[in-house]
Design a protein around this motif. Structure first.
Motif, PDB file in Angstrom:
ATOM      1  N   TYR A 103       0.849  -1.195   0.000  1.00  0.00           N
ATOM      2  CA  TYR A 103       0.000   0.000   0.000  1.00  0.00           C
ATOM      3  C   TYR A 103       0.883   1.243   0.000  1.00  0.00           C
ATOM      4  O   TYR A 103       1.727   1.425   0.878  1.00  0.00           O
ATOM      5  N   ASP A 115       0.207   5.729  -4.284  1.00  0.00           N
ATOM      6  CA  ASP A 115      -1.036   5.037  -4.608  1.00  0.00           C
ATOM      7  C   ASP A 115      -1.774   4.618  -3.345  1.00  0.00           C
ATOM      8  O   ASP A 115      -1.260   4.724  -2.228  1.00  0.00           O
ATOM      9  N   GLN A 116      -3.007   4.140  -3.534  1.00  0.00           N
ATOM     10  CA  GLN A 116      -3.885   3.810  -2.410  1.00  0.00           C
ATOM     11  C   GLN A 116      -4.355   2.355  -2.488  1.00  0.00           C
ATOM     12  O   GLN A 116      -5.509   2.053  -2.203  1.00  0.00           O
ATOM     13  N   ASN A 117      -3.452   1.468  -2.921  1.00  0.00           N
ATOM     14  CA  ASN A 117      -3.842   0.060  -2.973  1.00  0.00           C
ATOM     15  C   ASN A 117      -2.625  -0.839  -2.790  1.00  0.00           C
ATOM     16  O   ASN A 117      -1.484  -0.363  -2.763  1.00  0.00           O
ATOM     17  N   ALA A 200      -8.013  -2.353  -2.080  1.00  0.00           N
ATOM     18  CA  ALA A 200      -7.988  -0.927  -1.764  1.00  0.00           C
ATOM     19  C   ALA A 200      -8.899  -0.695  -0.570  1.00  0.00           C
ATOM     20  O   ALA A 200     -10.044  -1.161  -0.549  1.00  0.00           O
ATOM     21  N   GLN A 203     -12.337   4.776   1.648  1.00  0.00           N
ATOM     22  CA  GLN A 203     -11.895   6.156   1.742  1.00  0.00           C
ATOM     23  C   GLN A 203     -13.021   7.018   2.297  1.00  0.00           C
ATOM     24  O   GLN A 203     -14.197   6.700   2.123  1.00  0.00           O
ATOM     25  N   ARG A 209     -10.085  10.920  -3.992  1.00  0.00           N
ATOM     26  CA  ARG A 209      -8.740  10.375  -4.045  1.00  0.00           C
ATOM     27  C   ARG A 209      -8.624   9.311  -5.125  1.00  0.00           C
ATOM     28  O   ARG A 209      -9.526   8.502  -5.329  1.00  0.00           O
ATOM     29  N   ALA A 211      -6.843   6.003  -6.337  1.00  0.00           N
ATOM     30  CA  ALA A 211      -6.142   4.857  -5.765  1.00  0.00           C
ATOM     31  C   ALA A 211      -5.025   4.366  -6.677  1.00  0.00           C
ATOM     32  O   ALA A 211      -3.961   3.963  -6.221  1.00  0.00           O
ATOM     33  N   GLY A 230     -15.386   2.107  -8.973  1.00  0.00           N
ATOM     34  CA  GLY A 230     -14.089   2.721  -8.723  1.00  0.00           C
ATOM     35  C   GLY A 230     -13.252   2.782  -9.983  1.00  0.00           C
ATOM     36  O   GLY A 230     -12.469   3.718 -10.172  1.00  0.00           O
ATOM     37  N   GLY A 296     -11.843   5.928  -5.452  1.00  0.00           N
ATOM     38  CA  GLY A 296     -12.702   5.348  -4.430  1.00  0.00           C
ATOM     39  C   GLY A 296     -14.066   4.999  -5.005  1.00  0.00           C
ATOM     40  O   GLY A 296     -14.610   5.732  -5.829  1.00  0.00           O
ATOM     41  N   THR A 305     -14.216  -2.251   1.577  1.00  0.00           N
ATOM     42  CA  THR A 305     -12.915  -2.594   1.010  1.00  0.00           C
ATOM     43  C   THR A 305     -13.128  -3.125  -0.398  1.00  0.00           C
ATOM     44  O   THR A 305     -13.988  -3.965  -0.630  1.00  0.00           O
TER      45      THR A 305
END
Length: 369
Positions: A103, A115-117, A200, A203, A209, A211, A230, A296, A305
């Motif tokens: 992550y 990144d967000q994942n 991910a 959020q 945001r 990801a 997403g 997100g 999630t």
């Protein structure tokens, strides 16, 4: 997806064509034409896997759906491991894009935004014993037969699609005589083909945001299963989104739908299929590898999630990414071109470096033609 909040009706969505796998397998002329149009116009489409395939055909869509369901369970068992355990399988320092990416370990823009994942890549060559096995966590090892079945079924979709495209493109006589696009993707040869598990975290609803940053896919054909929204594609000016059926849209989601970005609605019983850079190169720019990203999930789905399951079909490692059509197009700017392996390594590993964004590009410039 009864265990998840429904996809909201107040966001615009991409007008992806729904292509029926059974009709493609039966060589239905109208369905083949619609699939060809999708590959040229947007490079994304839904593939309906629910109808039984002709008995003599090898692709069982319903079995693929069952494989996908099982793999969603498998991936959750992996992602539940401790961070320290998962990091044992991050092989980026060894020059490999297989294994684990943590992550925030990648970058989504030239400013160095993380990144967000997190994801885990399983090599097709490892599973099919084309290459030596990679170290892998004990929780994943009992499922190698499942990975192999999933690889064979997804790769068969790649073969079906490249065969259709070979019949429509003006390939040079030598390229056509050598087996066209399909011959460049043999299941038994070393390649960057992989299964990817993606996770991910939820959020905050008021945060717009990204990801996973905007990109085109590195290879030829991507087969994607997801249950939450997403995924967004950036529509070219010639294609309009499906407008929302209700109002209003949340401010954060409105911001995420600027500049042509629009959501892809997940559909039960369907895979999302899209083309990658290699097919742009081989077709001299006639086929489209569309820019897309992951944000997100919209609405109440944002509290969940998000898991995704992907198969990337790529050319053999030593195949050069160059135009194979009779007249040179904009997809051939690299002359003889990099090999598929060189292309994928550059694109994948540069996005693990804070200063690597501008060196990680693919065919994004052609995508918005």
């Amino acid at each position: 997806f009864p265990d998840l909040p429904p996809f909201p009706e107040n966001v615009p969505t991409a007008p992806l064509l729904r292509i029926d796998l059974a009709k493609l397998l039966a060589h239905d002329a109208e369905e083949e034409e619609r699939c060809w149009e999708a590959c040229c116009d947007l490079g994304f489409f839904y593939l309906d896997l629910r109808a039984p395939a002709p008995s003599e055909q090898a692709i069982d869509g319903e079995a693929l759906l069952r494989d996908a369901d099982s793999l969603f369970t498998v991936m959750k068992s992996f992602f539940s491991l401790s961070v320290a355990e998962k990091l044992k399988y991050d092989f980026a320092a060894q020059g490999s894009y297989f294994g684990y990416k943590g992550y925030g370990a990648g970058f989504i823009d030239k400013a160095g935004t993380r990144d967000q994942n997190e994801f885990y890549n399983i090599s097709k060559d490892d599973i099919l014993s084309i290459s030596p096995p990679l170290p892998s966590p004990a929780v994943l090892n009992p499922h190698r037969a499942l990975y192999a079945a999933y690889i064979h079924r997804c790769h068969a979709i790649c073969t079906l699609l490249t065969s259709l495209l070979t019949s429509r493109l003006p390939l040079t006589p030598p390229a056509f005589a050598a087996g066209g696009l399909t011959a460049l993707h043999p299941l038994s040869s070393a390649s960057g083909d992989q299964i990817r598990f993606v996770k991910a975290l939820p959020q905050a609803a008021d945060q717009a945001r990204v990801a996973l940053g905007e990109h085109t896919d590195f290879g030829s054909v991507t087969v994607l299963f997801n249950r939450l929204g997403g995924l967004q594609v950036r529509l070219p000016s010639s294609i309009s989104p499906v407008p929302p059926s209700v109002e209003p849209m949340a401010a954060a989601e409105r911001a995420l739908c600027a500049d042509g970005w629009t959501y892809v609605r997940p559909l039960p019983g369907h895979a999302v299929v899209n083309l990658g850079d290699a097919l742009v190169k081989f077709s001299g720019g006639r086929l489209r590898s569309n820019v897309h990203r992951v944000v997100g999930p919209p609405g109440q789905q944002g509290k969940e999630t998000r898991y995704s399951l992907v198969y990337f079909c790529r050319p053999g490692d030593e195949v050069r990414l160059r135009s194979l059509v009779e007249s040179v197009g904009e997809g051939d700017e690299d002359g003889e071109g990099a090999t598929a392996k060189e292309w994928i390594l550059r694109r994948a590993l540069q996005r693990r470096k804070v200063d690597g964004w501008e060196k990680s590009g693919g065919t994004e410039g052609q995508s918005m033609r």
